[in-house]
Scaffold this active site. Sequence first.
Site, PDB file in Angstrom:
ATOM      1  N   ILE A  79      12.777 -53.355 -60.260  1.00 52.78           N
ATOM      2  CA  ILE A  79      13.597 -52.536 -59.356  1.00 52.78           C
ATOM      3  C   ILE A  79      13.640 -51.131 -59.945  1.00 52.78           C
ATOM      4  O   ILE A  79      14.347 -50.893 -60.917  1.00 52.78           O
ATOM      5  CB  ILE A  79      15.040 -53.057 -59.187  1.00 52.78           C
ATOM      6  CG1 ILE A  79      15.084 -54.537 -58.797  1.00 52.78           C
ATOM      7  CG2 ILE A  79      15.768 -52.211 -58.134  1.00 52.78           C
ATOM      8  CD1 ILE A  79      16.508 -55.095 -58.681  1.00 52.78           C
ATOM      9  N   ASP A  80      12.882 -50.224 -59.375  1.00 50.60           N
ATOM     10  CA  ASP A  80      13.023 -48.824 -59.755  1.00 50.60           C
ATOM     11  C   ASP A  80      14.070 -48.231 -58.825  1.00 50.60           C
ATOM     12  O   ASP A  80      13.909 -48.246 -57.598  1.00 50.60           O
ATOM     13  CB  ASP A  80      11.703 -48.079 -59.614  1.00 50.60           C
ATOM     14  CG  ASP A  80      11.811 -46.662 -60.151  1.00 50.60           C
ATOM     15  OD1 ASP A  80      12.393 -46.498 -61.237  1.00 50.60           O
ATOM     16  OD2 ASP A  80      11.341 -45.734 -59.489  1.00 50.60           O
TER      17      ASP A  80
ATOM     18  N   ASP B 272       7.766 -46.714 -64.839  1.00 51.74           N
ATOM     19  CA  ASP B 272       8.217 -45.883 -63.715  1.00 51.74           C
ATOM     20  C   ASP B 272       7.050 -45.202 -63.012  1.00 51.74           C
ATOM     21  O   ASP B 272       7.115 -44.955 -61.807  1.00 51.74           O
ATOM     22  CB  ASP B 272       9.183 -44.799 -64.200  1.00 51.74           C
ATOM     23  CG  ASP B 272      10.473 -45.346 -64.776  1.00 51.74           C
ATOM     24  OD1 ASP B 272      11.077 -46.226 -64.140  1.00 51.74           O
ATOM     25  OD2 ASP B 272      10.877 -44.898 -65.863  1.00 51.74           O
TER      26      ASP B 272
ATOM     27  N   GLU C 198       9.668 -53.623 -67.507  1.00 54.15           N
ATOM     28  CA  GLU C 198      10.869 -52.924 -67.959  1.00 54.15           C
ATOM     29  C   GLU C 198      11.865 -53.881 -68.587  1.00 54.15           C
ATOM     30  O   GLU C 198      12.510 -53.545 -69.580  1.00 54.15           O
ATOM     31  CB  GLU C 198      11.530 -52.186 -66.791  1.00 54.15           C
ATOM     32  CG  GLU C 198      12.787 -51.444 -67.218  1.00 54.15           C
ATOM     33  CD  GLU C 198      13.375 -50.559 -66.148  1.00 54.15           C
ATOM     34  OE1 GLU C 198      14.230 -49.721 -66.494  1.00 54.15           O
ATOM     35  OE2 GLU C 198      12.994 -50.699 -64.979  1.00 54.15           O
TER      36      GLU C 198
ATOM     37  N   ASP D 203       7.760 -52.557 -62.759  1.00 54.86           N
ATOM     38  CA  ASP D 203       9.167 -52.168 -62.698  1.00 54.86           C
ATOM     39  C   ASP D 203       9.763 -52.969 -61.554  1.00 54.86           C
ATOM     40  O   ASP D 203       9.513 -52.673 -60.380  1.00 54.86           O
ATOM     41  CB  ASP D 203       9.310 -50.668 -62.459  1.00 54.86           C
ATOM     42  CG  ASP D 203      10.743 -50.187 -62.675  1.00 54.86           C
ATOM     43  OD1 ASP D 203      11.650 -51.044 -62.684  1.00 54.86           O
ATOM     44  OD2 ASP D 203      10.944 -48.970 -62.826  1.00 54.86           O
TER      45      ASP D 203
END
Length: 267
Positions: A91-92, A216, A73, A89
């Site tokens: 930190i989702d 995601d 990301e 990702d």
Amino acid sequence: MNPSEYAALLDLAVETARETGRMLIDKRPATGPEVVAVKSSATDVVTQMDEAAERLIRERIGGARPRDAFLGEEGGASEGSSGIRWVIDPIDGTVNYLYDLPDWAVSIAAERDGETVAAVIEVPRRGWTFTATKGGGAFRNGEPVRCGAGVSLESALIATGFGYAARRRASQAQVLAGVLPHVRDIRRNGACAIDLCLVASGQVDGYYERGVQLWDIAAGRLIVTEAGGRIGGLEGAPPGPEFTIAAGADLFGPLHDLLAPLDPLRD
């Protein structure tokens, strides 16, 4: 590839995700992480910890497998020659992390020819490690998980999320108004990867959202399908930024048919 190769990829992913999760807890500034950039709107933020987490993941996996490709990301895409691509990702649920709320996750997926074959979603503040390999089932903390079965639409607990652009949010609110009278209730946790894990473990019955990116859902889609669920878009399209629906196998169709007439692709 064979199951033992999938397991080796998973072992590396789990080790890396756990290290990254510990770092994100231990090194989170006492006054909160610094916002260093914004994306789709002023409230769609990137913190210095997102960037640090992605660097750590790339360093650990790249050190062990230098020929692999990456899509992240924060760091974008890099080429490889092994046929394996890692979709990450770091930190989702960044806004949850920013506010020190517990629902954020580290999501790492290993793809072969565009198909996820090993996946981990680490939820450090909940003490959850969700994992899956292709054909090997889905697990939380080593115990098998399954999507809920035999749930009617009117009894279904449905998770969703919202974009950051005001115009899209207004449309999503209208779609939500069309869904809410027909289901048990709605949950909004703020992290797509966690929502998919909750579907996989039967803690919610279904999930839908417009605007989620590949990073995601790359890990979560394998976890859902290995838990006996379905994930897709509208009218047979694949899941992705246009639209994503996930649910137990028998609920997916009714949830899709509720959403489709609500024109959920409008912004």
